[in-house]
Design a protein around this motif. Structure first.
Motif, mmCIF file in Angstrom:
data_model
loop_
_atom_site.group_PDB
_atom_site.id
_atom_site.type_symbol
_atom_site.label_atom_id
_atom_site.label_comp_id
_atom_site.label_asym_id
_atom_site.label_seq_id
_atom_site.Cartn_x
_atom_site.Cartn_y
_atom_site.Cartn_z
ATOM 1 N N ASN A 168 -12.367 43.048 34.754
ATOM 2 C CA ASN A 168 -13.193 43.451 36.023
ATOM 3 C C ASN A 168 -13.489 42.368 37.011
ATOM 4 O OD1 ASN A 168 -13.186 46.113 35.028
ATOM 5 N ND2 ASN A 168 -14.772 45.309 33.763
ATOM 6 N N ASN A 169 -12.995 41.183 36.733
ATOM 7 C CA ASN A 169 -13.496 40.087 37.583
ATOM 8 C C ASN A 169 -12.555 39.801 38.795
ATOM 9 O OD1 ASN A 169 -15.579 39.545 36.052
ATOM 10 N ND2 ASN A 169 -14.479 38.292 34.530
ATOM 11 N N TYR A 170 -12.451 40.853 39.638
ATOM 12 C CA TYR A 170 -11.572 40.777 40.874
ATOM 13 C C TYR A 170 -11.945 41.456 41.911
ATOM 14 C CZ TYR A 170 -10.200 45.826 40.463
ATOM 15 O OH TYR A 170 -10.222 46.952 40.488
ATOM 16 N N SER A 171 -12.006 40.962 43.290
ATOM 17 C CA SER A 171 -12.398 41.640 44.196
ATOM 18 C C SER A 171 -11.581 42.584 45.024
ATOM 19 C CB SER A 171 -12.755 40.411 45.410
ATOM 20 O OG SER A 171 -11.857 40.036 45.669
ATOM 21 N N CYS A 172 -11.882 43.464 45.685
ATOM 22 C CA CYS A 172 -10.998 44.611 46.322
ATOM 23 C C CYS A 172 -10.162 43.969 47.065
ATOM 24 C CB CYS A 172 -11.885 45.604 46.960
ATOM 25 S SG CYS A 172 -12.789 46.581 45.868
ATOM 26 N N SER A 173 -10.325 42.831 47.794
ATOM 27 C CA SER A 173 -9.433 42.080 48.541
ATOM 28 C C SER A 173 -8.077 41.394 47.743
ATOM 29 C CB SER A 173 -10.035 40.878 49.556
ATOM 30 O OG SER A 173 -10.698 39.941 48.448
ATOM 31 N N GLN A 174 -8.295 41.164 46.416
ATOM 32 C CA GLN A 174 -7.547 40.622 45.480
ATOM 33 C C GLN A 174 -6.770 41.648 44.823
ATOM 34 O OE1 GLN A 174 -10.453 38.603 43.000
ATOM 35 N NE2 GLN A 174 -9.702 36.525 43.623
ATOM 36 N N ASP A 210 -7.898 50.829 42.762
ATOM 37 C CA ASP A 210 -8.775 49.639 42.291
ATOM 38 C C ASP A 210 -10.231 50.328 42.526
ATOM 39 O OD1 ASP A 210 -9.683 49.781 45.311
ATOM 40 O OD2 ASP A 210 -8.503 48.306 45.973
ATOM 41 N N LYS A 211 -11.117 49.210 42.335
ATOM 42 C CA LYS A 211 -12.582 49.568 42.030
ATOM 43 C C LYS A 211 -13.087 50.014 43.377
ATOM 44 C CE LYS A 211 -13.947 45.442 40.976
ATOM 45 N NZ LYS A 211 -14.728 44.183 40.598
ATOM 46 N N CYS A 212 -12.435 49.911 44.754
ATOM 47 C CA CYS A 212 -13.074 50.239 45.926
ATOM 48 C C CYS A 212 -12.464 51.644 46.259
ATOM 49 C CB CYS A 212 -12.886 49.346 46.898
ATOM 50 S SG CYS A 212 -13.949 47.907 46.716
#
Length: 528
Positions: A370-376, A404-406
């Motif tokens: 889960n260590n990603y940002s939505c931009s990634q 994605d998470k967003c």
């Protein structure tokens, strides 16, 4: 239900485990081995310059494949096998996984990696990589499975921009990759051919191939598969208003699957399923019998974007009445196209393959952490795509859609988001279904409400195109797996979790428990 060019990647469940940090070892001088991607895989020349500064330019979109070596000198009978690599400098990468030669072999053991951040030079703690990934493979006896290119693999793990790695793989005591072989006792050994795969997602799709209007031939074909929904070369398919979807009968008229159920049905018409008379459905602790009608499927091996649309319709009186009723199709959500997330269309096989219809949606998690940002997210999807194709030997990314998470929705396997593209997500049940993967690991972490809502929005639209009720049940014929034998007709939720079709923890307990809410919300979006 005929199988063809399918695989089931779904996703297993991975949990990140931080263990005590050990001092980094001296960089190894072992050479990486070349793979099918020889031009971008690390070799002696690349190794000689591997210790360069993180600020130096690197070749985007590549895979380094490093053979693992024994880490223990214990050769006593029954001693657990252990392989890995000491800490070393490598070319920059963002995603890691381990592969081995035989796709039919499971790795019973523990895989752990730690990586060095390219920006800071800081080493991470040890992280577990999900090992049980055999449920993400092509269906038995399909061309994609028997291509000779497919390998066994762990789930991929996203680690971010890194330039150093250390890995250790230890067999679980009492397990052997050869377990079950007549005359051989378990020796706690690891499967042969273990290799560490380090994936650099690259910045965007490289320009190559015959170009038409600024796009390569392959990119043009992938975009053209969505021509009814967005202009050629579009990076996103726009969302559709509810009024347009609910009032227009066009999409229902185009869908051969609208004979599956009535508007208010919660379970599909048994006569419309592809099963033998008096079919027996066996589930753990449950045994059901019901009469059925044999339905011969039209040939499902046609290839090309319009193959599914050419299927003839055969309607009885009840079906004709249903087609005149209000179509229960949710509004189409916005979908980022393959061009939008930067897919390199040169990687995948050129032809598209379709199944007959979409009777069910299987929900997965990618088990990539889960260590990603939505931009990634686009970079993460490009990494998984490359891992599936280059490292695991599949024809394309396995999922039909990614979220994605967003809550943003992305096109997965090429062939058209509105079409019944044959995916590689749920071993044994790739035909007549679609696979939706949420980026992340949800064994111990709850999915975001945005991601769950996106599942509902996507299924309300896509299942609605095929006349399916998100709160209903349907029957799928098993292609073979560890829960249901090949040819068995299995009663499943129209929106199911990966674990419903295969013995796996996927999509993680936290996400699995949200599927009831997704079903209810999707049905509401359909106007039920």
């Amino acid at each position: 239900m005929r199988g063809f060019l399918a695989s089931s990647i779904g996703v297993t469940c991975a949990a990140t485990l931080a263990l005590p940090l050990t001092p980094p070892a001296v960089a190894s001088t072992a050479r990486p081995v070349p793979t099918a991607e020889a031009a971008t895989t690390a070799g002696p020349a690349a190794e000689a310059t591997a210790a360069r500064s993180a600020t130096e330019p690197h070749v985007p979109g590549s895979t380094q494949s490093l053979p693992l070596r024994p880490l223990t000198r214990d050769r006593t009978a029954g001693a657990p096998g252990e392989e890995g690599l000491p800490a070393r400098d490598v070319r920059r990468f963002s995603l890691v996984g381990v592969v081995w030669d035989d796709p039919g072999t499971e790795l019973h053991g523990r895989v752990q990696v730690r990586t060095r951040a390219a920006a800071t030079g800081t080493w991470s703690g040890w992280q577990d990589v999900e090992t049980h990934n055999a449920d993400h493979a092509a269906d038995p006896d399909t061309p994609e499975r028997t291509s000779g290119r497919v390998r066994g693999a762990t789930a991929p793990l996203w680690v971010g921009d890194s330039d150093g790695v250390e890995v250790r793989v230890r067999a679980e005591p009492g397990h052997d990759h050869r377990a079950g072989t007549p005359g051989e006792a378990p020796t706690s050994q690891l499967p042969p051919g273990l290799r560490l795969e380090l994936v650099d997602p690259g910045e965007a799709a490289p320009p190559s191939g015959t170009r038409v209007g600024g796009l390569s031939a392959e990119a043009t074909a992938a975009s053209a598969a969505n021509a009814d929904l967005a202009p050629l070369g579009a990076t996103e398919i726009p969302a559709e208003s509810p009024a347009v979807t609910e009032e227009s009968p066009t999409e229902t008229e185009q869908s051969p699957a609208t004979t599956e159920q009535g508007p208010a049905a919660t379970e599909q018409d048994p006569a419309a399923t592809e099963e033998s008379p008096a079919a027996t459905v066996e589930r753990p602790g449950v045994r059901e019998e019901r009469p059925g009608v044999t339905v011969e499927s039209p040939a499902t091996t046609e290839q090309g974007p319009a193959a599914a649309e050419r299927e003839p319709l055969s309607l009885n009186g009840a079906d004709r009445t249903e087609r005149q009723a209000k179509p229960y199709i949710g509004p189409r959500p916005a979908i980022v196209t393959r061009r939008g997330w930067g897919a390199n269309e040169q990687l995948r096989e050129k032809k598209f393959v379709y199944t007959k219809k979409v009777k069910a949606a299987f929900v997965h998690h990618t088990a990539s952490g889960n260590n990603y940002s939505c931009s990634q997210a686009p970079s993460l999807i490009r990494s998984i795509y490359r891992y599936h194709v280059k490292s695991m030997g599949w024809r394309d990314i396995g999922y039909n859609f990614v979220i994605d998470k967003c809550g943003r929705i992305y096109e997965g396997r090429a062939g058209g988001v509105a079409k019944p593209v044959l995916g590689a997500h749920t071993l044994g049940f790739n035909s007549n279904s679609m696979g939706i993967a949420v980026l992340g690991s949800f064994t111990a972490t709850k999915p975001s409400s945005s991601a769950v809502k996106a599942i509902a929005r996507l299924t309300a639209w896509k299942l609605g195109l095929h006349g399916m009720n998100p709160k209903g049940k349907t029957y799928l014929k098993s292609g073979g797996g560890n829960l249901y034998r090949k040819g068995m007709n299995v009663r499943l939720n129209v929106i199911s979790g990966h674990r419903d079709g295969f013995a796996t923890e996927c999509p993680g307990g936290k996400l699995y428990r949200k599927l009831g809410s997704a079903r209810t919300t999707a049905a509401r979006y359909q106007g039920r």
